[in-house]
Design a protein around this motif. Structure first.
Motif, PDB file in Angstrom:
ATOM      1  N   ASP A  56      23.493 -66.580  74.049  1.00 17.61           N
ATOM      2  CA  ASP A  56      23.171 -66.719  72.629  1.00 17.61           C
ATOM      3  C   ASP A  56      22.024 -67.681  72.357  1.00 17.61           C
ATOM      4  OD1 ASP A  56      26.665 -66.541  71.632  1.00 17.61           O
ATOM      5  OD2 ASP A  56      25.183 -64.959  71.959  1.00 17.61           O
ATOM      6  N   LYS A  57      21.816 -68.628  73.258  1.00 16.15           N
ATOM      7  CA  LYS A  57      20.791 -69.645  73.045  1.00 16.15           C
ATOM      8  C   LYS A  57      19.696 -69.506  74.097  1.00 16.15           C
ATOM      9  CE  LYS A  57      20.162 -74.628  72.578  1.00 16.15           C
ATOM     10  NZ  LYS A  57      20.814 -75.957  72.649  1.00 16.15           N
ATOM     11  N   THR A  58      18.472 -69.413  73.616  1.00 15.71           N
ATOM     12  CA  THR A  58      17.329 -69.286  74.512  1.00 15.71           C
ATOM     13  C   THR A  58      16.242 -70.276  74.112  1.00 15.71           C
ATOM     14  OG1 THR A  58      16.352 -67.551  73.140  1.00 15.71           O
ATOM     15  CG2 THR A  58      17.765 -66.835  74.949  1.00 15.71           C
ATOM     16  N   ASP A  59      15.364 -70.528  75.052  1.00 17.08           N
ATOM     17  CA  ASP A  59      14.231 -71.415  74.794  1.00 17.08           C
ATOM     18  C   ASP A  59      13.042 -70.876  75.584  1.00 17.08           C
ATOM     19  OD1 ASP A  59      13.397 -74.886  75.540  1.00 17.08           O
ATOM     20  OD2 ASP A  59      12.736 -73.594  73.893  1.00 17.08           O
ATOM     21  N   TYR A  60      11.847 -71.042  75.009  1.00 12.25           N
ATOM     22  CA  TYR A  60      10.655 -70.518  75.636  1.00 12.25           C
ATOM     23  C   TYR A  60       9.539 -71.555  75.591  1.00 12.25           C
ATOM     24  CZ  TYR A  60      12.897 -65.968  75.018  1.00 12.25           C
ATOM     25  OH  TYR A  60      13.781 -64.915  75.065  1.00 12.25           O
ATOM     26  N   ALA A  61       8.721 -71.541  76.610  1.00 10.65           N
ATOM     27  CA  ALA A  61       7.482 -72.309  76.560  1.00 10.65           C
ATOM     28  C   ALA A  61       6.599 -71.730  75.458  1.00 10.65           C
ATOM     29  CB  ALA A  61       6.774 -72.236  77.904  1.00 10.65           C
ATOM     30  N   ASP A  62       5.833 -72.584  74.823  1.00 12.08           N
ATOM     31  CA  ASP A  62       4.961 -72.122  73.733  1.00 12.08           C
ATOM     32  C   ASP A  62       4.001 -71.030  74.212  1.00 12.08           C
ATOM     33  OD1 ASP A  62       4.582 -75.373  72.090  1.00 12.08           O
ATOM     34  OD2 ASP A  62       6.166 -73.859  71.994  1.00 12.08           O
ATOM     35  N   SER A  63       3.598 -71.120  75.459  1.00 12.98           N
ATOM     36  CA  SER A  63       2.595 -70.188  75.984  1.00 12.98           C
ATOM     37  C   SER A  63       3.117 -68.761  76.109  1.00 12.98           C
ATOM     38  CB  SER A  63       2.105 -70.667  77.354  1.00 12.98           C
ATOM     39  OG  SER A  63       3.181 -70.786  78.250  1.00 12.98           O
ATOM     40  N   VAL A  64       4.447 -68.579  76.106  1.00 15.22           N
ATOM     41  CA  VAL A  64       5.004 -67.234  76.272  1.00 15.22           C
ATOM     42  C   VAL A  64       5.836 -66.793  75.073  1.00 15.22           C
ATOM     43  CG1 VAL A  64       5.084 -67.611  78.765  1.00 15.22           C
ATOM     44  CG2 VAL A  64       7.168 -67.916  77.410  1.00 15.22           C
ATOM     45  N   LYS A  65       6.034 -67.672  74.135  1.00 21.79           N
ATOM     46  CA  LYS A  65       6.879 -67.369  72.978  1.00 21.79           C
ATOM     47  C   LYS A  65       6.314 -66.175  72.219  1.00 21.79           C
ATOM     48  CE  LYS A  65       8.613 -71.027  71.355  1.00 21.79           C
ATOM     49  NZ  LYS A  65       8.819 -72.346  70.664  1.00 21.79           N
ATOM     50  N   GLY A  66       7.195 -65.242  71.919  1.00 25.01           N
ATOM     51  CA  GLY A  66       6.776 -64.042  71.214  1.00 25.01           C
ATOM     52  C   GLY A  66       6.327 -62.917  72.128  1.00 25.01           C
ATOM     53  N   ARG A  67       6.131 -63.213  73.397  1.00 25.90           N
ATOM     54  CA  ARG A  67       5.704 -62.192  74.365  1.00 25.90           C
ATOM     55  C   ARG A  67       6.761 -61.934  75.433  1.00 25.90           C
ATOM     56  NH1 ARG A  67       1.554 -63.204  77.640  1.00 25.90           N
ATOM     57  NH2 ARG A  67       1.816 -65.478  77.610  1.00 25.90           N
ATOM     58  N   PHE A  68       7.516 -62.967  75.783  1.00 28.16           N
ATOM     59  CA  PHE A  68       8.524 -62.852  76.832  1.00 28.16           C
ATOM     60  C   PHE A  68       9.917 -62.928  76.198  1.00 28.16           C
ATOM     61  CE2 PHE A  68       5.985 -64.771  80.654  1.00 28.16           C
ATOM     62  CZ  PHE A  68       4.954 -63.898  80.386  1.00 28.16           C
ATOM     63  N   THR A  69      10.862 -62.215  76.807  1.00 28.64           N
ATOM     64  CA  THR A  69      12.248 -62.247  76.355  1.00 28.64           C
ATOM     65  C   THR A  69      13.168 -62.406  77.555  1.00 28.64           C
ATOM     66  OG1 THR A  69      11.737 -60.801  74.481  1.00 28.64           O
ATOM     67  CG2 THR A  69      14.055 -61.040  75.098  1.00 28.64           C
TER      68      THR A  69
END
Length: 124
Positions: A56-69
């Motif tokens: 339920d909880k995820t976190d992404y580096a800014d460089s991949v946010k919106g592109r990687f899941t």
């Protein structure tokens, strides 16, 4: 002990997509946080994404946010990284990692187990 094996790397053109898989064996990782990290050529290993044990909880580096899941299937003891809109700067060896304390953080030292890595090369 937990063994992690990554699959799905390869060569892709800029703008394309790849799906990485990380299969765990040896023991269930259902209650572990699972992370993806990468190491670009000549650079240090860096955080990409993490998912908590519930999914339920995820976190992404800014460089991949919106592109990687990131996602996981605990029944299959597997975690995935769907990558789209790939850029040349995404070229790296991608590593899967397991955090037995389920801290769910970006810190490399939190992770007890690591895969051998899979190469992703994005051509421009």
């Amino acid at each position: 002990q937990v063994q992690l094996v990554e699959y799905g790397g390869g060569l892709v053109q800029a703008g394309g997509s790849l799906r990485l898989s990380c299969a765990a064996s040896g023991r269930t990782v259902s209650y572990y946080s699972m992370g993806w990290f990468r190491q670009p050529p000549g650079k240090e290993r860096e955080f990409v994404s993490v998912i908590d044990w519930t999914g339920d909880k995820t976190d992404y580096a800014d460089s991949v946010k919106g592109r990687f899941t990131i996602s996981r299937d605990n029944a299959k003891n597997t975690v995935y990284l769907q990558m789209s809109g790939l850029k040349s700067e995404d070229t790296a060896v991608y590593y899967c990692a397991a955090d037995s304390l389920a801290l769910g953080r970006r810190t490399l030292l939190d992770y007890d187990y690591w895969g051998q890595g899979t190469q992703v090369t994005v051509s421009s």
